[in-house]
Design an enzyme around this catalytic site. Structure first.
Site, PDB file in Angstrom:
ATOM      1  N   LEU A 118      37.750 -44.008  -3.357  1.00  0.00           N
ATOM      2  CA  LEU A 118      37.162 -43.920  -2.026  1.00  0.00           C
ATOM      3  C   LEU A 118      36.694 -42.491  -1.815  1.00  0.00           C
ATOM      4  CD1 LEU A 118      39.759 -45.908   0.154  1.00  0.00           C
ATOM      5  CD2 LEU A 118      37.557 -46.714  -0.708  1.00  0.00           C
ATOM      6  N   ASP A 119      35.578 -42.329  -1.117  1.00  0.00           N
ATOM      7  CA  ASP A 119      35.060 -40.995  -0.836  1.00  0.00           C
ATOM      8  C   ASP A 119      36.081 -40.180  -0.048  1.00  0.00           C
ATOM      9  OD1 ASP A 119      32.716 -41.900  -2.001  1.00  0.00           O
ATOM     10  OD2 ASP A 119      31.756 -42.340  -0.081  1.00  0.00           O
ATOM     11  N   LYS A 120      35.912 -38.874  -0.073  1.00  0.00           N
ATOM     12  CA  LYS A 120      36.840 -37.972   0.613  1.00  0.00           C
ATOM     13  C   LYS A 120      36.983 -38.321   2.093  1.00  0.00           C
ATOM     14  CE  LYS A 120      35.487 -33.709   1.235  1.00  0.00           C
ATOM     15  NZ  LYS A 120      35.500 -33.441   2.704  1.00  0.00           N
TER      16      LYS A 120
END
Length: 249
Positions: free
Chosen positions: A113-115
């Site tokens: 998952l993206d930051k």
């Protein structure tokens, strides 16, 4: 404060694994060394000598190596509600990592998952799961709660179903979009392209302002988990995950 949430469940499901893999997880050697231990009669399962290097065991078996009992519950499967600002990695010099939030360091993230994305993240030390759950050809469902900058339009439902073109030339697989209100919707995809959901909305002239994964491989995010909290998968959730794996292997 980051905490571990223990869930006690009553469902029964036996976890079956190759015997040599259990030996490896107990730090008894590499694949070849552990299979050699089995082949040469060093390993007992429930008091029986096992010489079959492909022998399968379950979590209730008693395993002894040269008379010493070893741990059979060596695999963990965690559901985390990933917090914003953390990256899906084991080590990074610039950003905090989700692995820092759990009580062991032999795990890894199943998918990323993206930051700035929150929600369902699966962590495990069982490498056998990754292929079935990650390869786009296997169409594992992932559902996201999406918040956008501009009001949503009904025609987006059909556009997402047809497949949105991102990066000017890549057509995504068919996706399901369910509008909640003007600025919120659910999007279900079967791929895992880089920033895919954000790019899909950009291609439609809109911008994602918040993204939260609500489900993965048919397992729903536990609403009781606050951001940064995690727990073991229940027996029923684990069975769902194994059904996905069996579907393609």
């Amino acid at each position: 404060m980051i905490t571990f949430v223990q869930m006690i469940v009553g469902e029964e499901e036996i976890l079956i694994k190759p015997l040599y893999l259990i030996l490896m997880k107990n730090q008894l050697g590499n694949v070849k060394q552990c299979r050699t231990l089995i082949k040469h009669g060093h390993v007992h399962v429930n008091e029986d000598i096992i010489s079959d290097i492909d022998f399968q065991v379950n979590e209730d078996d008693v395993i002894k190596v040269d008379g010493q009992v070893i741990d059979t519950n060596v695999f963990v499967y965690y559901m985390m509600n990933k917090p914003k600002g953390y990256i899906c990695a084991n080590h990074d010099k610039q950003y905090p990592c989700v692995i820092d939030l759990i009580d062991r360091k032999d795990c890894y993230c199943v998918g990323r998952l993206d930051k700035d994305t929150t929600g369902f993240l699966l962590l495990t030390n069982d490498a056998s799961l990754s292929k079935a759950l990650l390869l786009p050809d296997y169409h594992v469902e992932k559902t996201y709660l999406v918040t956008v900058l501009k009001p949503l339009k009904e025609q987006l439902i059909d556009l997402f179903k047809e497949g949105i073109v991102i990066d000017q030339k890549i057509r995504c697989q068919s996706a399901r979009l369910e509008i909640i209100d003007d600025f919120h919707c659910y999007v279900t995809i079967h791929e895992g392209r880089y920033h895919q959901v954000k790019k899909m909305f950009l291609s439609c002239g809109n911008q994602v302002t918040a993204l939260k994964r609500m489900s993965f491989a048919g397992i729903l995010l536990d609403e009781q988990l606050k951001e940064g909290q995690y727990r073991q998968l229940t027996k029923r959730e684990f069975q769902k995950m194994k059904e996905v794996q069996k579907k393609y292997f």
